[in-house]
Design a protein around this motif. Structure first.
Motif, PDB file in Angstrom:
ATOM      1  N   GLY A  53      15.503 -13.846   9.424  1.00 56.31           N
ATOM      2  CA  GLY A  53      16.240 -12.619   9.370  1.00 56.31           C
ATOM      3  C   GLY A  53      15.452 -11.607   9.350  1.00 56.31           C
ATOM      4  O   GLY A  53      15.640 -10.903  10.547  1.00 56.31           O
ATOM      5  N   ARG A  54      14.591 -11.377   8.691  1.00 52.90           N
ATOM      6  CA  ARG A  54      13.715 -10.106   8.751  1.00 52.90           C
ATOM      7  C   ARG A  54      12.426 -10.660   8.018  1.00 52.90           C
ATOM      8  O   ARG A  54      12.261 -11.361   7.231  1.00 52.90           O
ATOM      9  CB  ARG A  54      14.251  -8.970   8.000  1.00 52.90           C
ATOM     10  CG  ARG A  54      13.235  -7.582   8.048  1.00 52.90           C
ATOM     11  CD  ARG A  54      14.055  -6.470   7.400  1.00 52.90           C
ATOM     12  NE  ARG A  54      14.951  -5.762   8.521  1.00 52.90           N
ATOM     13  CZ  ARG A  54      15.658  -4.796   7.955  1.00 52.90           C
ATOM     14  NH1 ARG A  54      15.812  -4.217   6.792  1.00 52.90           N
ATOM     15  NH2 ARG A  54      16.611  -4.145   8.586  1.00 52.90           N
ATOM     16  N   HIS A  55      11.169 -10.150   8.667  1.00 55.75           N
ATOM     17  CA  HIS A  55      10.111  -9.757   7.987  1.00 55.75           C
ATOM     18  C   HIS A  55       9.814  -8.731   7.293  1.00 55.75           C
ATOM     19  O   HIS A  55       9.746  -7.698   7.872  1.00 55.75           O
ATOM     20  CB  HIS A  55       8.857 -10.001   8.985  1.00 55.75           C
ATOM     21  CG  HIS A  55       9.186 -11.278   9.961  1.00 55.75           C
ATOM     22  ND1 HIS A  55       8.813 -12.596   9.630  1.00 55.75           N
ATOM     23  CD2 HIS A  55       9.367 -11.333  11.250  1.00 55.75           C
ATOM     24  CE1 HIS A  55       9.131 -13.384  10.485  1.00 55.75           C
ATOM     25  NE2 HIS A  55       9.365 -12.942  11.617  1.00 55.75           N
ATOM     26  N   TYR A  56       9.182  -8.881   5.810  1.00 54.40           N
ATOM     27  CA  TYR A  56       9.015  -7.792   5.034  1.00 54.40           C
ATOM     28  C   TYR A  56       7.434  -7.624   5.007  1.00 54.40           C
ATOM     29  O   TYR A  56       6.766  -8.365   4.650  1.00 54.40           O
ATOM     30  CB  TYR A  56       9.656  -7.712   3.677  1.00 54.40           C
ATOM     31  CG  TYR A  56      11.103  -7.484   3.721  1.00 54.40           C
ATOM     32  CD1 TYR A  56      11.713  -6.374   3.815  1.00 54.40           C
ATOM     33  CD2 TYR A  56      12.090  -8.688   4.083  1.00 54.40           C
ATOM     34  CE1 TYR A  56      12.980  -6.076   4.038  1.00 54.40           C
ATOM     35  CE2 TYR A  56      13.337  -8.350   4.282  1.00 54.40           C
ATOM     36  CZ  TYR A  56      14.039  -6.973   4.044  1.00 54.40           C
ATOM     37  OH  TYR A  56      15.087  -6.854   4.179  1.00 54.40           O
ATOM     38  N   TRP A  57       6.872  -6.473   5.214  1.00 54.81           N
ATOM     39  CA  TRP A  57       5.430  -6.206   5.091  1.00 54.81           C
ATOM     40  C   TRP A  57       5.077  -5.108   4.136  1.00 54.81           C
ATOM     41  O   TRP A  57       5.853  -4.596   3.923  1.00 54.81           O
ATOM     42  CB  TRP A  57       5.239  -5.797   6.779  1.00 54.81           C
ATOM     43  CG  TRP A  57       5.427  -6.789   7.855  1.00 54.81           C
ATOM     44  CD1 TRP A  57       6.447  -6.689   8.728  1.00 54.81           C
ATOM     45  CD2 TRP A  57       4.416  -7.936   8.223  1.00 54.81           C
ATOM     46  NE1 TRP A  57       6.280  -7.693   9.590  1.00 54.81           N
ATOM     47  CE2 TRP A  57       5.198  -8.485   9.163  1.00 54.81           C
ATOM     48  CE3 TRP A  57       3.234  -8.430   7.500  1.00 54.81           C
ATOM     49  CZ2 TRP A  57       4.524  -9.595  10.044  1.00 54.81           C
ATOM     50  CZ3 TRP A  57       2.644  -9.513   8.235  1.00 54.81           C
ATOM     51  CH2 TRP A  57       3.391  -9.953   9.502  1.00 54.81           C
ATOM     52  N   PRO A  58       3.645  -5.549   3.953  1.00 55.64           N
ATOM     53  CA  PRO A  58       3.126  -4.257   2.961  1.00 55.64           C
ATOM     54  C   PRO A  58       3.003  -3.259   3.406  1.00 55.64           C
ATOM     55  O   PRO A  58       2.803  -2.913   4.769  1.00 55.64           O
ATOM     56  CB  PRO A  58       2.000  -5.173   2.443  1.00 55.64           C
ATOM     57  CG  PRO A  58       1.578  -6.021   3.266  1.00 55.64           C
ATOM     58  CD  PRO A  58       3.049  -6.515   4.117  1.00 55.64           C
ATOM     59  N   HIS A  59       2.874  -2.173   2.733  1.00 52.84           N
ATOM     60  CA  HIS A  59       2.552  -0.746   3.217  1.00 52.84           C
ATOM     61  C   HIS A  59       1.389  -0.685   4.000  1.00 52.84           C
ATOM     62  O   HIS A  59       1.227   0.411   4.996  1.00 52.84           O
ATOM     63  CB  HIS A  59       2.357   0.221   1.919  1.00 52.84           C
ATOM     64  CG  HIS A  59       1.157  -0.031   1.146  1.00 52.84           C
ATOM     65  ND1 HIS A  59      -0.061   0.573   1.538  1.00 52.84           N
ATOM     66  CD2 HIS A  59       1.135  -0.904   0.284  1.00 52.84           C
ATOM     67  CE1 HIS A  59      -0.943   0.081   0.533  1.00 52.84           C
ATOM     68  NE2 HIS A  59      -0.484  -0.814  -0.143  1.00 52.84           N
ATOM     69  N   ASP A  60       0.413  -1.404   3.957  1.00 51.90           N
ATOM     70  CA  ASP A  60      -0.891  -1.465   4.591  1.00 51.90           C
ATOM     71  C   ASP A  60      -0.595  -1.832   6.113  1.00 51.90           C
ATOM     72  O   ASP A  60      -1.504  -1.774   6.804  1.00 51.90           O
ATOM     73  CB  ASP A  60      -2.078  -1.825   3.965  1.00 51.90           C
ATOM     74  CG  ASP A  60      -1.766  -3.448   3.472  1.00 51.90           C
ATOM     75  OD1 ASP A  60      -0.786  -3.929   3.672  1.00 51.90           O
ATOM     76  OD2 ASP A  60      -2.802  -3.842   2.998  1.00 51.90           O
ATOM     77  N   MET A  61       0.422  -2.180   6.542  1.00 53.99           N
ATOM     78  CA  MET A  61       0.732  -2.428   7.782  1.00 53.99           C
ATOM     79  C   MET A  61       0.939  -1.208   8.766  1.00 53.99           C
ATOM     80  O   MET A  61       0.854  -1.527   9.930  1.00 53.99           O
ATOM     81  CB  MET A  61       2.122  -3.528   8.180  1.00 53.99           C
ATOM     82  CG  MET A  61       1.802  -4.787   7.526  1.00 53.99           C
ATOM     83  SD  MET A  61       0.909  -5.812   8.626  1.00 53.99           S
ATOM     84  CE  MET A  61       1.858  -6.255  10.098  1.00 53.99           C
ATOM     85  N   GLU A  62       0.830  -0.060   8.264  1.00 55.79           N
ATOM     86  CA  GLU A  62       0.869   1.114   8.849  1.00 55.79           C
ATOM     87  C   GLU A  62      -0.539   1.666   9.326  1.00 55.79           C
ATOM     88  O   GLU A  62      -0.342   2.636   9.943  1.00 55.79           O
ATOM     89  CB  GLU A  62       1.597   2.305   8.025  1.00 55.79           C
ATOM     90  CG  GLU A  62       3.119   1.875   7.751  1.00 55.79           C
ATOM     91  CD  GLU A  62       3.917   2.108   8.907  1.00 55.79           C
ATOM     92  OE1 GLU A  62       3.529   2.642   9.987  1.00 55.79           O
ATOM     93  OE2 GLU A  62       5.304   1.905   8.844  1.00 55.79           O
ATOM     94  N   VAL A  63      -1.477   0.869   8.969  1.00 53.46           N
ATOM     95  CA  VAL A  63      -2.856   1.455   9.391  1.00 53.46           C
ATOM     96  C   VAL A  63      -3.127   0.390  10.533  1.00 53.46           C
ATOM     97  O   VAL A  63      -2.620  -0.403  11.132  1.00 53.46           O
ATOM     98  CB  VAL A  63      -4.007   1.096   8.430  1.00 53.46           C
ATOM     99  CG1 VAL A  63      -3.402   1.772   6.974  1.00 53.46           C
ATOM    100  CG2 VAL A  63      -4.180  -0.508   7.890  1.00 53.46           C
ATOM    101  N   LYS A  64      -4.256   1.002  11.216  1.00 58.86           N
ATOM    102  CA  LYS A  64      -4.782   0.438  12.569  1.00 58.86           C
ATOM    103  C   LYS A  64      -5.905  -0.483  11.921  1.00 58.86           C
ATOM    104  O   LYS A  64      -6.527  -0.539  11.235  1.00 58.86           O
ATOM    105  CB  LYS A  64      -5.387   1.398  13.517  1.00 58.86           C
ATOM    106  CG  LYS A  64      -4.216   2.047  14.218  1.00 58.86           C
ATOM    107  CD  LYS A  64      -4.980   3.380  15.238  1.00 58.86           C
ATOM    108  CE  LYS A  64      -3.886   4.455  15.621  1.00 58.86           C
ATOM    109  NZ  LYS A  64      -4.456   5.236  16.566  1.00 58.86           N
ATOM    110  N   GLU A  65      -6.171  -1.708  12.790  1.00 60.34           N
ATOM    111  CA  GLU A  65      -7.327  -2.724  12.651  1.00 60.34           C
ATOM    112  C   GLU A  65      -8.262  -1.832  13.189  1.00 60.34           C
ATOM    113  O   GLU A  65      -8.261  -1.164  14.079  1.00 60.34           O
ATOM    114  CB  GLU A  65      -6.751  -3.827  13.318  1.00 60.34           C
ATOM    115  CG  GLU A  65      -5.660  -4.863  12.817  1.00 60.34           C
ATOM    116  CD  GLU A  65      -6.125  -5.688  11.683  1.00 60.34           C
ATOM    117  OE1 GLU A  65      -7.399  -5.562  11.233  1.00 60.34           O
ATOM    118  OE2 GLU A  65      -5.221  -6.548  11.059  1.00 60.34           O
ATOM    119  N   PHE A  66      -9.398  -2.384  12.411  1.00 58.60           N
ATOM    120  CA  PHE A  66     -10.650  -1.967  12.953  1.00 58.60           C
ATOM    121  C   PHE A  66     -10.722  -1.882  14.470  1.00 58.60           C
ATOM    122  O   PHE A  66     -10.787  -3.179  14.982  1.00 58.60           O
ATOM    123  CB  PHE A  66     -11.845  -2.409  12.307  1.00 58.60           C
ATOM    124  CG  PHE A  66     -13.211  -1.862  12.513  1.00 58.60           C
ATOM    125  CD1 PHE A  66     -13.667  -0.612  12.262  1.00 58.60           C
ATOM    126  CD2 PHE A  66     -14.122  -2.487  13.380  1.00 58.60           C
ATOM    127  CE1 PHE A  66     -14.910  -0.086  12.539  1.00 58.60           C
ATOM    128  CE2 PHE A  66     -15.460  -2.016  13.886  1.00 58.60           C
ATOM    129  CZ  PHE A  66     -15.618  -0.905  13.480  1.00 58.60           C
TER     130      PHE A  66
END
Length: 186
Positions: A53-66
């Protein structure tokens, strides 16, 4: 199947696979990935072969990987597992109260989720014998990873119920109400 997970860079990733029929939450599967990233998470989701249906992600998915040029959520989208990023909790206790609200109506697969069940049994606050009280914050050990991710299960379930019309409060109102409710299962 909905997913809810907690993910960090070079740390433990916990993924919950859940069904959310009206007024219940069924955790049908879960995975722990050590020292993985978005690619490992996407691979795990795809190999499960569920219809999502949908994947729910935490807030830190809004950052860029190193060293990356895209945000984590953008990478997830290119891997076919994009979804909704949940807002950061105002405080951890609010998320714990959400879990307390949904836990009495949550069913966990005892075969596929043995490690989750063991973790939830071990999640605890330290007791201060001198003060005669428990610490404000839970013990930060292996079980905390599982419990932290479980807060996203609670928040995603509340959101699915709202979007489905089963709960007419706004998502923010439902989460706030959960943090105020006196739950008999504490």
């Amino acid at each position: 199947v909905y997913t809810a997970c907690d993910i960090g860079r070079m740390v433990t990733i916990i993924i919950y696979y859940q069904l959310i029929p009206r007024n219940t939450i069924h955790i049908i599967d879960c995975t722990r990935i050590e020292r993985g990233g978005i690619n490992d998470t996407a691979q795990d989701m795809k190999k499960k072969n569920y219809t999502y249906g949908r994947h729910y992600w935490p807030h830190d998915m809004e950052v860029k990987e190193f060293g990356a040029t895209m945000k984590r959520i953008q990478i997830a989208e290119t891997l076919g597992v994009g979804g909704k990023v949940l807002e950061k909790e105002k405080d951890k206790q609010e998320g714990i109260e959400c879990v307390r609200q949904i836990f009495p109506r949550t069913f966990i697969d005892k075969e596929k989720c043995k490690e989750l069940i063991r973790a939830l049994r071990n999640y605890r606050h330290e007791y201060d014998t001198l003060k005669g009280t428990y610490s404000k914050n839970p013990v930060s050990d292996w079980s905390a990873d599982w419990a932290d991710a479980f807060r996203y299960v609670a928040r995603s379930a509340i959101e699915v119920e709202y979007e489905s019309g089963w709960n007419h409060q706004s998502i923010e109102e439902a989460i706030h109400q959960a943090s105020l409710e006196k739950n008999p299962y504490r």
